[in-house]
Write an enzyme that holds these catalytic residues in place. Structure first.
Site, PDB file in Angstrom:
ATOM      1  N   SER A  83       0.841  -1.318  -0.319  1.00 27.42           N
ATOM      2  CA  SER A  83       0.394   0.026   0.257  1.00 27.42           C
ATOM      3  C   SER A  83       1.007   1.328  -0.205  1.00 27.42           C
ATOM      4  O   SER A  83       2.155   1.122  -0.004  1.00 27.42           O
ATOM      5  CB  SER A  83      -0.832  -0.067   0.957  1.00 27.42           C
ATOM      6  OG  SER A  83      -1.424   1.520   1.189  1.00 27.42           O
ATOM      7  N   TYR A  87      -3.610  -1.017  10.626  1.00 26.32           N
ATOM      8  CA  TYR A  87      -3.831  -1.097   9.017  1.00 26.32           C
ATOM      9  C   TYR A  87      -2.003  -0.945   8.901  1.00 26.32           C
ATOM     10  O   TYR A  87      -1.594  -1.212   7.526  1.00 26.32           O
ATOM     11  CB  TYR A  87      -4.032  -0.159   7.988  1.00 26.32           C
ATOM     12  CG  TYR A  87      -4.154  -0.377   6.102  1.00 26.32           C
ATOM     13  CD1 TYR A  87      -5.558  -1.656   5.737  1.00 26.32           C
ATOM     14  CD2 TYR A  87      -3.754   0.518   6.053  1.00 26.32           C
ATOM     15  CE1 TYR A  87      -4.790  -1.684   4.396  1.00 26.32           C
ATOM     16  CE2 TYR A  87      -3.628   0.286   4.323  1.00 26.32           C
ATOM     17  CZ  TYR A  87      -4.330  -0.728   3.636  1.00 26.32           C
ATOM     18  OH  TYR A  87      -4.261  -0.414   2.052  1.00 26.32           O
TER      19      TYR A  87
HETATM   20  P1  NAP Z   1     -11.992  -5.112  -1.174  1.00 29.28           P
HETATM   21  O1  NAP Z   1     -12.456  -4.883  -1.841  1.00 29.28           O
HETATM   22  O2  NAP Z   1     -12.168  -4.933  -0.087  1.00 29.28           O
HETATM   23  O3  NAP Z   1     -10.813  -6.582  -1.191  1.00 29.28           O
HETATM   24  C1  NAP Z   1     -10.633  -7.336   0.258  1.00 29.28           C
HETATM   25  C2  NAP Z   1     -10.796  -9.006   0.086  1.00 29.28           C
HETATM   26  O4  NAP Z   1      -9.964  -9.581   1.153  1.00 29.28           O
HETATM   27  C3  NAP Z   1     -11.724  -9.518  -0.016  1.00 29.28           C
HETATM   28  O5  NAP Z   1     -12.622  -9.766  -1.163  1.00 29.28           O
HETATM   29  C4  NAP Z   1     -12.681  -9.373   1.312  1.00 29.28           C
HETATM   30  O6  NAP Z   1     -13.468 -10.779   1.090  1.00 29.28           O
HETATM   31  C5  NAP Z   1     -11.134 -10.751   1.602  1.00 29.28           C
HETATM   32  N1  NAP Z   1     -11.039 -10.837   3.072  1.00 29.28           N
HETATM   33  C6  NAP Z   1     -11.513 -10.065   3.382  1.00 29.28           C
HETATM   34  N2  NAP Z   1     -11.165 -10.404   5.413  1.00 29.28           N
HETATM   35  C7  NAP Z   1     -10.547 -11.580   4.937  1.00 29.28           C
HETATM   36  C8  NAP Z   1     -11.003 -13.019   5.992  1.00 29.28           C
HETATM   37  N3  NAP Z   1     -10.895 -12.994   6.911  1.00 29.28           N
HETATM   38  N4  NAP Z   1     -10.745 -14.428   4.870  1.00 29.28           N
HETATM   39  C9  NAP Z   1     -10.534 -14.031   3.202  1.00 29.28           C
HETATM   40  N5  NAP Z   1     -10.549 -13.014   2.694  1.00 29.28           N
HETATM   41  C10 NAP Z   1     -10.504 -12.051   3.778  1.00 29.28           C
HETATM   42  O7  NAP Z   1     -10.418  -3.961  -1.147  1.00 29.28           O
HETATM   43  P2  NAP Z   1      -9.593  -3.780  -1.701  1.00 29.28           P
HETATM   44  O8  NAP Z   1      -9.132  -2.496  -2.383  1.00 29.28           O
HETATM   45  O9  NAP Z   1      -9.004  -4.964  -3.488  1.00 29.28           O
HETATM   46  O10 NAP Z   1      -8.422  -4.100  -1.529  1.00 29.28           O
HETATM   47  C11 NAP Z   1      -7.608  -5.630  -2.102  1.00 29.28           C
HETATM   48  C12 NAP Z   1      -5.772  -5.327  -1.231  1.00 29.28           C
HETATM   49  O11 NAP Z   1      -5.143  -4.400  -1.548  1.00 29.28           O
HETATM   50  C13 NAP Z   1      -5.505  -5.333   0.135  1.00 29.28           C
HETATM   51  O12 NAP Z   1      -4.657  -5.626   1.369  1.00 29.28           O
HETATM   52  C14 NAP Z   1      -5.846  -3.700   0.569  1.00 29.28           C
HETATM   53  O13 NAP Z   1      -4.966  -3.637   1.524  1.00 29.28           O
HETATM   54  C15 NAP Z   1      -5.044  -2.991  -0.937  1.00 29.28           C
HETATM   55  N6  NAP Z   1      -5.243  -1.917  -1.059  1.00 29.28           N
HETATM   56  C16 NAP Z   1      -5.794  -1.148  -1.268  1.00 29.28           C
HETATM   57  C17 NAP Z   1      -5.841   0.235  -1.968  1.00 29.28           C
HETATM   58  C18 NAP Z   1      -7.099   0.571  -2.256  1.00 29.28           C
HETATM   59  O14 NAP Z   1      -6.911   1.442  -2.754  1.00 29.28           O
HETATM   60  N7  NAP Z   1      -8.609   0.039  -2.401  1.00 29.28           N
HETATM   61  C19 NAP Z   1      -4.852   1.163  -1.486  1.00 29.28           C
HETATM   62  C20 NAP Z   1      -3.869  -0.010  -1.036  1.00 29.28           C
HETATM   63  C21 NAP Z   1      -3.520  -0.937  -1.698  1.00 29.28           C
HETATM   64  P3  NAP Z   1     -14.773 -10.110   1.776  1.00 29.28           P
HETATM   65  O15 NAP Z   1     -14.707  -9.128   0.748  1.00 29.28           O
HETATM   66  O16 NAP Z   1     -16.018 -11.731   0.826  1.00 29.28           O
HETATM   67  O17 NAP Z   1     -14.994  -9.769   2.852  1.00 29.28           O
END
Ligand code: NAP
Length: 254
Positions: free
Chosen positions: A146, A159
């Site tokens: 991130s 986080y």
């Molecule tokens: P997201 O749509 O909320 O994706 C997170 C995923 O992790 C969801 O599919 C969720 O499943 C799953 N998850 C959560 N708790 C879990 C558990 N206990 N066991 C297994 N799976 C679990 O958000 P995203 O932005 O795509 O995030 C993906 C990654 O990118 C994360 O590591 C996040 O920190 C990183 N990231 C995102 C951004 C951004 O701007 N969006 C920026 C930097 C880094 P459910 O939805 O079914 O709970």
């Protein structure tokens, strides 16, 4: 061997992507399938439907796995039968959660939950799947870091700590495993429109100040990470080790 476009092909490879139900994990899963990989979609609820449909549409192949990554004591036993069935060539540690609360009041339960999903499970999966890769002298691990692997953020201390740890672990594993045919790298996404960022996108002032700082002038979409993930999963990146590749529309350079 001279370069050909085949270096980017993932035909014959098996990839496991955590957090494959939504957002970045979904986009990466579909991209790896489009590049030819058989994708093991890991979620923790039985509703990976949209990701499955998107892979079916491009005639890709997948299987689904349900593992709750917040329950770190059960991850090894759940992953063992998967490893007996599959040789995993590519591991994408993408699942992640965020909890927003001022540091002074931050709940210890939430601190531990964020750490379990965002970093402790990443170590356990990398260790279990990585040791099989090391034994085969071949494999790719991609961790999703991130901008808060570099910066402090606001109201998200767990986080931030977990994402700093993700880049540290990436480099530590790369140092041990680069000579054993396993490339460990990370992608640091900028501000991407997913469930994870819904709260700050809905906050008019935060949204405006974020947008003003992004040279590309827009939020990223999950698909903006797709090409980078395929590159790091493919032969094209065989000499890239311990790198954190920022995909942020220019934010970090500002
Ligand atoms: P997201 O749509 O909320 O994706 C997170 C995923 O992790 C969801 O599919 C969720 O499943 C799953 N998850 C959560 N708790 C879990 C558990 N206990 N066991 C297994 N799976 C679990 O958000 P995203 O932005 O795509 O995030 C993906 C990654 O990118 C994360 O590591 C996040 O920190 C990183 N990231 C995102 C951004 C951004 O701007 N969006 C920026 C930097 C880094 P459910 O939805 O079914 O709970």
């Amino acid at each position: 061997m001279s370069f050909t476009l085949d270096f980017f092909s993932l035909k014959g490879k098996t990839a496991l992507v955590t957090g494959a139900r939504t957002g970045i994990g979904q986009a990466i899963s579909v991209a790896l399938a489009a590049a030819g990989a058989h994708v093991l979609l890991l979620g923790h609820r039985d509703n990976l439907g949209e990701t499955k449909e998107k892979i079916e549409k491009i005639n890709g192949t997948y299987e689904t796995l349900l593992v709750d990554l917040s329950d770190t004591s059960t991850i090894r036993e759940k992953i063992t039968p998967i490893l007996e069935k599959h040789e995993i060539d590519i591991l994408v540690n993408n699942a992640g959660i965020i909890h927003r609360e001022p540091a002074a009041e931050f709940s210890e339960t939430e601190w531990l939950r964020v750490m379990d999903v965002n970093i402790n499970s990443v170590f356990i999966l990398s260790q279990e799947i990585g040791k099989a890769m090391v034994a085969r002298n071949s494999g790719k691990i991609i961790n999703i870091a991130s901008l808060l692997s570099f910066q402090g953020g606001l109201f998200v201390p767990a986080y931030t700590a977990s994402k700093h740890a993700v880049t540290g672990l990436t480099k530590a594993l790369a140092n041990e495993w680069a000579s054993k045919g396993v490339q460990v790298n990370a992608i640091a996404p900028g501000y991407i429109e997913t469930n994870n960022t819904e709260a700050i996108r809905n906050d008019e002032n935060r949204n405006k100040s974020i947008l003003e700082r992004i040279p590309a002038g827009r939020w990223g979409e999950a698909d903006d990470l797709a090409g980078t993930a395929v590159f790091l999963a493919s032969k094209a990146s065989d000499y890239v080790n311990g790198h954190v590749l920022v995909v942020d529309g220019g934010w970090m350079g500002r």
